[in-house]
Design a protein around this motif. Structure first.
Motif, PDB file in Angstrom:
ATOM      1  N   ASP A  31      45.064  80.428  76.974  1.00 33.00           N
ATOM      2  CA  ASP A  31      44.441  80.465  78.293  1.00 33.00           C
ATOM      3  C   ASP A  31      45.103  79.398  79.170  1.00 33.00           C
ATOM      4  N   LYS A  32      45.201  79.674  80.457  1.00 34.37           N
ATOM      5  CA  LYS A  32      45.856  78.681  81.328  1.00 34.37           C
ATOM      6  C   LYS A  32      44.938  77.497  81.637  1.00 34.37           C
ATOM      7  N   CYS A  33      43.663  77.610  81.267  1.00 31.44           N
ATOM      8  CA  CYS A  33      42.701  76.519  81.450  1.00 31.44           C
ATOM      9  C   CYS A  33      42.746  75.940  82.867  1.00 31.44           C
ATOM     10  N   GLY A  34      42.809  76.791  83.847  1.00 29.28           N
ATOM     11  CA  GLY A  34      42.737  76.324  85.235  1.00 29.28           C
ATOM     12  C   GLY A  34      44.090  75.986  85.840  1.00 29.28           C
ATOM     13  N   TYR A  35      45.114  75.843  85.033  1.00 34.64           N
ATOM     14  CA  TYR A  35      46.450  75.575  85.602  1.00 34.64           C
ATOM     15  C   TYR A  35      47.041  76.868  86.144  1.00 34.64           C
ATOM     16  N   GLU A  36      47.924  76.709  87.131  1.00 37.19           N
ATOM     17  CA  GLU A  36      48.507  77.913  87.720  1.00 37.19           C
ATOM     18  C   GLU A  36      49.480  78.601  86.759  1.00 37.19           C
ATOM     19  N   HIS A  37      50.145  77.788  85.950  1.00 36.90           N
ATOM     20  CA  HIS A  37      51.117  78.349  85.001  1.00 36.90           C
ATOM     21  C   HIS A  37      50.969  77.692  83.640  1.00 36.90           C
TER      22      HIS A  37
ATOM     23  N   CYS B 271      58.346  76.613  91.461  1.00 37.06           N
ATOM     24  CA  CYS B 271      57.137  76.917  92.253  1.00 37.06           C
ATOM     25  C   CYS B 271      57.520  77.129  93.709  1.00 37.06           C
ATOM     26  N   TYR B 272      58.356  76.200  94.252  1.00 43.71           N
ATOM     27  CA  TYR B 272      58.747  76.347  95.662  1.00 43.71           C
ATOM     28  C   TYR B 272      59.517  77.633  95.894  1.00 43.71           C
ATOM     29  N   LYS B 273      60.213  78.093  94.858  1.00 46.67           N
ATOM     30  CA  LYS B 273      60.986  79.338  95.011  1.00 46.67           C
ATOM     31  C   LYS B 273      60.138  80.568  94.691  1.00 46.67           C
ATOM     32  N   ASN B 274      58.872  80.282  94.329  1.00 45.87           N
ATOM     33  CA  ASN B 274      57.940  81.371  94.072  1.00 45.87           C
ATOM     34  C   ASN B 274      58.426  82.317  92.960  1.00 45.87           C
ATOM     35  N   LEU B 275      58.875  81.748  91.868  1.00 48.45           N
ATOM     36  CA  LEU B 275      59.443  82.560  90.789  1.00 48.45           C
ATOM     37  C   LEU B 275      58.435  82.778  89.664  1.00 48.45           C
ATOM     38  N   ASP B 276      58.808  83.683  88.776  1.00 47.99           N
ATOM     39  CA  ASP B 276      57.950  84.008  87.633  1.00 47.99           C
ATOM     40  C   ASP B 276      58.174  82.925  86.564  1.00 47.99           C
ATOM     41  N   ILE B 277      57.551  81.784  86.765  1.00 50.15           N
ATOM     42  CA  ILE B 277      57.900  80.568  86.019  1.00 50.15           C
ATOM     43  C   ILE B 277      57.732  80.709  84.507  1.00 50.15           C
ATOM     44  N   ASP B 278      56.663  81.326  84.081  1.00 53.00           N
ATOM     45  CA  ASP B 278      56.412  81.400  82.633  1.00 53.00           C
ATOM     46  C   ASP B 278      57.285  82.445  81.942  1.00 53.00           C
ATOM     47  N   LYS B 279      57.852  83.342  82.756  1.00 50.25           N
ATOM     48  CA  LYS B 279      58.696  84.390  82.150  1.00 50.25           C
ATOM     49  C   LYS B 279      59.964  84.556  82.974  1.00 50.25           C
ATOM     50  N   PRO B 280      60.850  83.569  82.938  1.00 49.64           N
ATOM     51  CA  PRO B 280      62.062  83.674  83.765  1.00 49.64           C
ATOM     52  C   PRO B 280      62.875  84.910  83.400  1.00 49.64           C
ATOM     53  N   ARG B 281      63.595  85.423  84.393  1.00 44.61           N
ATOM     54  CA  ARG B 281      64.351  86.673  84.172  1.00 44.61           C
ATOM     55  C   ARG B 281      65.335  86.515  82.999  1.00 44.61           C
TER      56      ARG B 281
END
Ligand code: G6P
Length: 584
Positions: free
Chosen positions: A242-248, A565-575
């Motif tokens: 669970d992300k426990c309240g964190y964004e990522h 984050c600033y680039k608004n990317l899929d941080i937890d699952k990079p391409r």
């Protein structure tokens, strides 16, 4: 990398498969699909892209009223990212999902085509379905056994036969697969995280074993004999996935670092429960990605503090090269997942040569944990973000502890107790690192420079930045930059300088001045207030070199994270990336 989940039982499989596939997302994937079976009817639904696309498609589809199904997340190897190439694949009466690579697929395909099989995709997987179908008369077990005897490479298969009642088959070699025991049904999965919402009781399928699952029963066969499997109870809490309240997950996992470090240091506060590396003349540290970079920090420490000769090598090279072992060599394998194909192969190579192996691993039930002569568990818990953070920190900490054990440094062991609180303080400054990210997120290139152990930290910092933010980034030994790469420095290019080793502080600082003279933007991370500030300087608490990287690398992890984050990317699952790299 490729995830498998399967279910046979009283419930409709849809929710179970989708929930399982979502839990497997972290492994990395580019398409997904499920197959549902009712009597002799099989329905296959697949899409490219995220699981949400598959969910949308399922909503619009009239689903079979099934009670058996298999699902898959695909990370493309053979054949592009298309719906045709996504799994499950069906040939004749056989539907299957696959994780791994069939190395002799091209030859087998030609033979099968000559026999009249028509393939619909460019995958190696379809070949397995065709082979099993070819050998299937009315004995599924025989057909699977015969087919796998022809297949070279790695595989975990979940298999359905059109006319074989409500049975789900599973078999594996060199790719992970577990079987799970539920109340009203049974499961297969690439790992327990996929099915933990339904059951925590599972068994590991061993190489070549074939499992037959029905809703009330699981039978496992090895070399034709039915065997009894040990049931393991998973210790995974809801918080772990669970992300426990964190964004990522990536941020959550960085913020967990002080806690997991504290646990590790407490576990080894009496370091006599660690192996003594001094009995070896030479150490080879073999791993991939961040785990290898953790190894480079460890090698620096072991050489510097204990005079043990260390070589660090990436597993994909080590497994194929001629390795000259000293009789007193230890091979240390480092792996979060314990399932990285190249690291497994490197371990097996050392074992074949009768060289001692020691694993530093997170997943206790993994292949590396089970096969290495000795294993040390870092206890990171579940790490979901593809880019490793807390597991890397614990790998470094474990290597520091092994060094401390080797030179019996009780003082350093006392210092360890203070590190989690100091790290908490550094993480508390994360707004500062977010501001750095705000300054750099639009650049195309970035460089990290340092010397010695500082360079080892640079490698991880640079990897973190590039993998999550897609900014081209390189780490350089500070003195080497001017032999070519300095030609890339122009106005505004960010150069991160890591300066913690007092002996070579002035030397690195001279290299910083060289790039500053060429208008680079300098970001210095140091443990010393005397190091000049060229625009941005963050001073981490000064601790001994055993632990200094544990306070510096999290800063770099956070800079990478916020930049993405600033680039608004899929941080937890990079391409294109996968967490568990189970193929070569
Ligand atoms: C992948 C992951 C990395 C990891 C590497 C080695 O590339 O994205 O974060 O460092 O594999 O994985 P392992 O499980 O062996 O540590």
């Amino acid at each position: 990398m490729c995830g498998i989940v399967g279910y046979v039982g009283e419930q409709h499989p849809k929710e179970i498969l989708i929930s399982g596939l979502k839990k497997l997302e972290y492994r990395g994937y580019d398409s997904s699909g499920i197959a549902l079976k009712k009597d002799d009817k099989v329905q296959i639904i697949k899409t490219v892209g995220r699981i949400s696309n598959l969910e949308e498609k399922l909503k619009k589809t009239d689903l079979l009223d099934a009670n058996i199904g298999i699902g898959h997340t695909r990370w493309a190897t053979h054949g592009g990212v298309t719906e045709e190439n996504a799994h499950p694949h069906k040939i004749g009466r056989v539907t299957l999902v696959h994780n791994g690579i069939i190395e002799n697929a091209a030859n087998l395909k030609t033979e099968l085509e000559e026999e009249g099989v028509i393939f619909n995709s460019n995958t190696d997987t379809e070949v397995a379905a065709a082979l099993i179908d070819k050998y299937y008369d009315d004995n599924a077990l025989f057909a699977i056994k015969k087919a796998i005897s022809k297949i070279k490479g790695s595989y975990a298969f979940g298999i359905l036969f059109d006319d074989d009642d409500d049975k789900l088959y599973a078999v594996r070699k060199d790719s992970p697969l577990i079987i799970g025991y539920g109340k009203d049904g049974n499961f297969i999965a690439s790992d327990i995280a996929a099915i933990v919402n339904y059951t925590k009781d599972y068994s590991l399928l061993d190489e070549g074993e074939i499992a037959i699952l029905t809703k009330n029963n699981i039978e496992v066969f090895s070399n034709g004999e039915m065997i009894h499997k040990k049931v393991i109870h998973a210790n995974i809490t809801a918080e772990d996935s669970d992300k426990c309240g964190y964004e990522h997950f990536m941020l959550k996992e960085i913020m967990e670092e002080p806690k997991v470090l504290d646990n590790l240091f407490k576990k080894y506060e009496n370091f006599s429960n660690l192996p003594d590396l001094l009995k070896y003349k030479e150490i080879h540290i073999v791993a991939c990605g961040s785990a290898m970079y953790a190894g480079i920090i460890g090698a620096n420490l072991l050489e510097e503090k204990c005079n043990i000769k260390c070589y660090v090598e990436c597993a994909s090279e080590y497994r194929y090269k001629k390795v000259i072992y000293d009789r007193k060599t230890l091979v240390i394998l480092i792996s979060q997942s314990g399932e990285t194909a190249d690291t497994i192969a490197a371990m097996r190579k050392a074992k074949e040569d009768n060289i001692d192996t020691l694993a530093i691993v997170n997943v206790e039930t993994s292949t590396i944990a089970r096969e290495a002569d000795n294993a040390l568990f870092i206890g990171a818990g579940v790490e979901v973000a593809v880019a490793t953070t807390k597991a890397y920190i614990l790998q470094v900490a474990m290597l520091a502890l092994l060094t401390i054990r080797a030179n019996q440094n009780k003082e350093a062991l006392m210092e360890a107790k203070k590190i989690p609180a100091l790290l908490n303080k550094v993480l508390g400054d994360r707004e500062i690192f977010e501001n750095v990210a705000k300054e750099i997120y639009q650049v195309h290139d970035a460089f990290f420079i340092g010397r010695g152990i500082d360079y080892a930290m640079c490698m991880e910092g640079s990897l973190k930045l590039k993998e999550v933010s897609y900014i081209h980034s390189e780490a350089f030994q500070a003195g080497e930059l001017k032999h070519g790469t300095i030609s890339l420095i122009e106005k505004g290019v960010p150069v991160f300088a890591i300066i913690t080793d007092k002996k070579i502080m002035d030397k690195t600082e001279s290299n910083v001045v060289e790039v500053k003279s060429r208008d680079a933007s300098i970001y210095t991370i140091t443990n010393n207030n005397e190091v000049p500030n060229h625009g941005f300087r963050y001073v981490v608490p000064k601790v001994s070199s055993y632990f200094q990287s544990l306070l510096v690398v999290p800063v770099l992890q956070l800079i990478g994270y916020y930049t993405a984050c600033y680039k608004n990317l899929d941080i937890d699952k990079p391409r294109n990336l996968a967490k568990s790299v189970t193929v070569e």
